[in-house]
Scaffold this active site. Sequence first.
Site, PDB file in Angstrom:
ATOM      1  N   LYS A  22     108.832 -99.909  42.120  1.00  0.00           N
ATOM      2  CA  LYS A  22     107.404 -99.882  42.498  1.00  0.00           C
ATOM      3  C   LYS A  22     107.018-101.226  43.105  1.00  0.00           C
ATOM      4  O   LYS A  22     106.377-101.287  44.159  1.00  0.00           O
ATOM      5  CB  LYS A  22     106.551 -99.623  41.264  1.00  0.00           C
ATOM      6  N   ASN A  23     107.440-102.319  42.474  1.00  0.00           N
ATOM      7  CA  ASN A  23     106.982-103.644  42.893  1.00  0.00           C
ATOM      8  C   ASN A  23     107.713-104.191  44.113  1.00  0.00           C
ATOM      9  O   ASN A  23     107.400-105.269  44.591  1.00  0.00           O
ATOM     10  CB  ASN A  23     107.060-104.622  41.719  1.00  0.00           C
ATOM     11  N   ARG A  93      95.462-103.447  42.274  1.00  0.00           N
ATOM     12  CA  ARG A  93      95.456-104.872  42.619  1.00  0.00           C
ATOM     13  C   ARG A  93      96.406-105.166  43.775  1.00  0.00           C
ATOM     14  O   ARG A  93      96.147-106.008  44.625  1.00  0.00           O
ATOM     15  CB  ARG A  93      95.863-105.660  41.379  1.00  0.00           C
ATOM     16  N   CYS A 117      92.308-106.955  35.202  1.00  0.00           N
ATOM     17  CA  CYS A 117      92.724-105.732  34.516  1.00  0.00           C
ATOM     18  C   CYS A 117      92.996-106.118  33.062  1.00  0.00           C
ATOM     19  O   CYS A 117      92.698-107.224  32.638  1.00  0.00           O
ATOM     20  CB  CYS A 117      93.964-105.146  35.197  1.00  0.00           C
ATOM     21  N   ARG A 122      93.681-112.326  36.851  1.00  0.00           N
ATOM     22  CA  ARG A 122      94.538-112.072  38.032  1.00  0.00           C
ATOM     23  C   ARG A 122      93.829-112.388  39.353  1.00  0.00           C
ATOM     24  O   ARG A 122      93.617-111.548  40.207  1.00  0.00           O
ATOM     25  CB  ARG A 122      95.023-110.624  38.000  1.00  0.00           C
ATOM     26  N   ASP A 125      93.555-116.795  44.160  1.00  0.00           N
ATOM     27  CA  ASP A 125      93.256-118.123  44.728  1.00  0.00           C
ATOM     28  C   ASP A 125      94.469-118.738  45.419  1.00  0.00           C
ATOM     29  O   ASP A 125      94.334-119.394  46.464  1.00  0.00           O
ATOM     30  CB  ASP A 125      92.724-119.056  43.634  1.00  0.00           C
ATOM     31  N   LEU A 126      95.665-118.491  44.908  1.00  0.00           N
ATOM     32  CA  LEU A 126      96.864-119.095  45.527  1.00  0.00           C
ATOM     33  C   LEU A 126      97.159-118.429  46.878  1.00  0.00           C
ATOM     34  O   LEU A 126      97.597-119.087  47.829  1.00  0.00           O
ATOM     35  CB  LEU A 126      98.064-118.969  44.593  1.00  0.00           C
ATOM     36  N   ASP A 311     106.978-108.028  32.672  1.00  0.00           N
ATOM     37  CA  ASP A 311     106.790-106.564  32.720  1.00  0.00           C
ATOM     38  C   ASP A 311     107.638-105.841  31.700  1.00  0.00           C
ATOM     39  O   ASP A 311     107.548-104.621  31.565  1.00  0.00           O
ATOM     40  CB  ASP A 311     107.123-106.028  34.126  1.00  0.00           C
ATOM     41  N   ARG A 403     101.499 -94.512  36.881  1.00  0.00           N
ATOM     42  CA  ARG A 403     101.407 -95.424  38.031  1.00  0.00           C
ATOM     43  C   ARG A 403     102.775 -96.018  38.343  1.00  0.00           C
ATOM     44  O   ARG A 403     103.061 -96.396  39.463  1.00  0.00           O
ATOM     45  CB  ARG A 403     100.431 -96.571  37.738  1.00  0.00           C
TER      46      ARG A 403
HETATM   47  C1  EPZ Z   1     103.385-108.846  40.390  1.00  0.00           C
HETATM   48  O1  EPZ Z   1     101.996-108.995  40.187  1.00  0.00           O
HETATM   49  C2  EPZ Z   1     103.740-107.479  39.834  1.00  0.00           C
HETATM   50  N1  EPZ Z   1     103.020-106.448  40.571  1.00  0.00           N
HETATM   51  C3  EPZ Z   1     103.372-107.423  38.354  1.00  0.00           C
HETATM   52  O2  EPZ Z   1     103.796-106.151  37.860  1.00  0.00           O
HETATM   53  C4  EPZ Z   1     104.146-108.516  37.620  1.00  0.00           C
HETATM   54  O3  EPZ Z   1     103.755-108.526  36.261  1.00  0.00           O
HETATM   55  C5  EPZ Z   1     103.841-109.879  38.249  1.00  0.00           C
HETATM   56  O4  EPZ Z   1     104.129-109.841  39.666  1.00  0.00           O
HETATM   57  C6  EPZ Z   1     104.669-110.991  37.632  1.00  0.00           C
HETATM   58  O5  EPZ Z   1     106.027-110.700  37.752  1.00  0.00           O
HETATM   59  C7  EPZ Z   1     103.476-106.094  41.793  1.00  0.00           C
HETATM   60  O6  EPZ Z   1     104.446-106.629  42.284  1.00  0.00           O
HETATM   61  C8  EPZ Z   1     102.708-105.006  42.502  1.00  0.00           C
HETATM   62  P1  EPZ Z   1     101.628-112.979  40.125  1.00  0.00           P
HETATM   63  P2  EPZ Z   1     101.207-110.251  40.852  1.00  0.00           P
HETATM   64  O7  EPZ Z   1     100.833-113.275  41.337  1.00  0.00           O
HETATM   65  O8  EPZ Z   1     101.750-110.526  42.198  1.00  0.00           O
HETATM   66  C9  EPZ Z   1      98.355-115.844  38.219  1.00  0.00           C
HETATM   67  C10 EPZ Z   1     103.615-104.127  36.688  1.00  0.00           C
HETATM   68  O9  EPZ Z   1     103.452-103.853  35.490  1.00  0.00           O
HETATM   69  N2  EPZ Z   1      97.881-115.980  39.607  1.00  0.00           N
HETATM   70  O10 EPZ Z   1     103.035-113.455  40.040  1.00  0.00           O
HETATM   71  O11 EPZ Z   1      99.770-109.991  40.704  1.00  0.00           O
HETATM   72  C11 EPZ Z   1      98.071-114.439  37.694  1.00  0.00           C
HETATM   73  O12 EPZ Z   1      96.760-114.367  37.196  1.00  0.00           O
HETATM   74  C12 EPZ Z   1     102.818-105.250  37.319  1.00  0.00           C
HETATM   75  O13 EPZ Z   1     104.415-103.534  37.451  1.00  0.00           O
HETATM   76  C13 EPZ Z   1      96.849-116.870  39.873  1.00  0.00           C
HETATM   77  O14 EPZ Z   1      96.325-117.525  38.980  1.00  0.00           O
HETATM   78  O15 EPZ Z   1     101.638-111.405  39.855  1.00  0.00           O
HETATM   79  C14 EPZ Z   1      99.114-114.279  36.628  1.00  0.00           C
HETATM   80  O16 EPZ Z   1      98.661-114.894  35.440  1.00  0.00           O
HETATM   81  C15 EPZ Z   1     101.866-105.909  36.316  1.00  0.00           C
HETATM   82  N3  EPZ Z   1      96.403-116.985  41.159  1.00  0.00           N
HETATM   83  C16 EPZ Z   1     100.305-115.065  37.180  1.00  0.00           C
HETATM   84  O17 EPZ Z   1      99.787-115.936  38.177  1.00  0.00           O
HETATM   85  C17 EPZ Z   1      96.958-116.283  42.190  1.00  0.00           C
HETATM   86  O18 EPZ Z   1      96.528-116.455  43.347  1.00  0.00           O
HETATM   87  C18 EPZ Z   1     101.373-114.176  37.804  1.00  0.00           C
HETATM   88  O19 EPZ Z   1     100.771-113.471  38.861  1.00  0.00           O
HETATM   89  C19 EPZ Z   1      98.006-115.389  41.893  1.00  0.00           C
HETATM   90  C20 EPZ Z   1      98.460-115.260  40.605  1.00  0.00           C
END
Ligand code: EPZ
Length: 428
Positions: A22-23, A93, A117, A122, A125-126, A311, A403
Site C-alpha cells: 500500500k505504502n 493523509r 489521525c 501528522r 511542515d517538512l 507500522d 484500508r
Molecule cells: C508513511 O506515513 C506511511 N504511510 C505510514 O504508514 C508510516 O507509518 C510512516 O510513513 C512511517 O513509516 C504511507 O506511506 C502512505 P512520516 P508518513 O512523514 O509519510 C512527523 C500505515 O499504517 N512528520 O515518515 O505520513 C509525523 O508527524 C501508515 O500504513 C512531521 O512532523 O510518515 C510522524 O510523527 C501509518 N512533519 C513522523 O514524522 C512532516 O512534515 C513520521 O512521519 C512529516 C512528518
Amino acid sequence: MDCMRIKGGKPLKGKVRTQGAKNAALPVMASCLLLREQRMVLDNVPSLQDVETMIALLEALGVSTRREGSRVFFDVPKEISWEAPESLVRMMRASSLVLGPLLARCGRAVLPLPGGCSIGSRPIDLHLKGLIQMGAKVEIRNGFVYAQAEQLWGRRIYLDFPSVGATENLMMAAAFAKGETIVENTAREPEIENLAETLRAMGVQIDAEGTGCIRVRSSAELQNCAGRVIPDRIEACTYLLAGVMTGGQVTVEDVAPQHIDALLAKLEEAGASFSVEKDAATGEKSVTVYPVKRLKPLSVKTMPFPGFPTDLQPQMAAALTLSGGVSLVEESVFQARFLYAAELNRMGADIEIKGDTAVIKGVEKLGGASVKATDLRAGAALILAGLAAENETRVENMEHVLRGYESIDAKLRTLGADVIFEAGAGER
Ligand code: EPZ
C-alpha cells in the site's frame, strides 16, 4: 460499521501471498501526475480502500484510469487540474503526495491540509519547508495549502526528520527543477526506492539506493512508463506474527526478506524460528515461521527504516502480550500509537502505557471480547489477538483494516482461521 468475528485458539497453518505494498502504490500512483499526454502502467497494485481513494483523486484531477486485475493504467492528459477535492483529501493523509508532482508539473497546487489521525497530528511542515527552499510560494489559509512556483530550483535540502512523505514529495517536485536537487537525511524505506525506480522509468534522473541521500537532476520531457509495486512488507509480517501467536506454521510468499530483517531479528531473539525459501524457477522468495511454545519477552523500539517499523508496533505488542515475561515497546516515530492497548487489556492482556513506552506483562492466555479498531495497524493487532484468544472476538470498525489489508478474511481462512466478515454489522 464492518466487523470481523474470530473464533480463536487454532494454530494457523498454510501459505498466503503478499499483496502489493500500500505504502509503495500510493506515492507511485501520485507520480503519474508528472506525465503529460502519456501513460503509466502499474503492476501488482493491491485492491485496497486507500488505493481506490488515490485513484478517485487522480481521476478528479483529470487522469483516466483503468484496472485489469492487479494492473492499472493511468492516462494523463495534456491539461490537469491542480486543485485536489477536499472530500477525497480528507479521507486519506497520503493524498498530500499529489502536492509535489502538481507543483512540478502545473506550477500550482491547492489542497486541504491533511488532518491528524488517531496516531498523531501528522503535519506536513517538512514537505512545505523543502518546497519553499526550492522556490515555491506557500500560503496556508482556512485549512488549505496554496502553493505556487513558476519554476522550482534544485537545492541542497536537509530533512530535520527522515519523513517518508516529505522524501517522496520532494523527489517528485525535483523532477523538473532547474539544476540538481540533493535531499539529505531522507527516509530509506523500500517504498522510496520503488518510487525512484518508477521515476527513472519515466526518464527522471534520480539516484536513491536507500543511502539517505537522494540526488535528482532536472529532466526535460518524460515518457510512457511501466512499473511494479513491491511486496507489502508490513502485511507479510502481520501474517508471520499470526503464525507465531497461534503456535502455527505460516508461509508468506513473494516477500523481500531484506525488507523484514528487523522483524526476523526480533523473532529470533524471542526464540521463534523461521526459514527463507527461494523458488528455483521464478527466483521469488518466501518466509516461513515455525511453531513456538511461548515467545521470550523483548525490548522493541520503533525507528525509521531499517529500524523496527512503527507500522508493525501494534502487531508486535499483541504478540508480546502472551510472552513469558515483561516486554517494553517504545514508539519513537509517532506521538501516540497505543490506542489498541486498552482494547487488548479488555481481552486479558496486561499493558501499561508509560509515556512513549508500552510495558507489557506476558499473560498465559487471552479471552475473546468485542473490541474496536482505532486505526489500520491497531485493527490488525486486535485481529492477531483474536486469533490467539479463547472463544470469540468481535473486531468492530473493520473499515480501518480494509484500508490496508486486501481480502484479509479470505487469507486468514486459507490459513485455517475461523473468521466471518460482516459488512455493515450494526452496533450490538
Ligand atoms: C508513511 O506515513 C506511511 N504511510 C505510514 O504508514 C508510516 O507509518 C510512516 O510513513 C512511517 O513509516 C504511507 O506511506 C502512505 P512520516 P508518513 O512523514 O509519510 C512527523 C500505515 O499504517 N512528520 O515518515 O505520513 C509525523 O508527524 C501508515 O500504513 C512531521 O512532523 O510518515 C510522524 O510523527 C501509518 N512533519 C513522523 O514524522 C512532516 O512534515 C513520521 O512521519 C512529516 C512528518
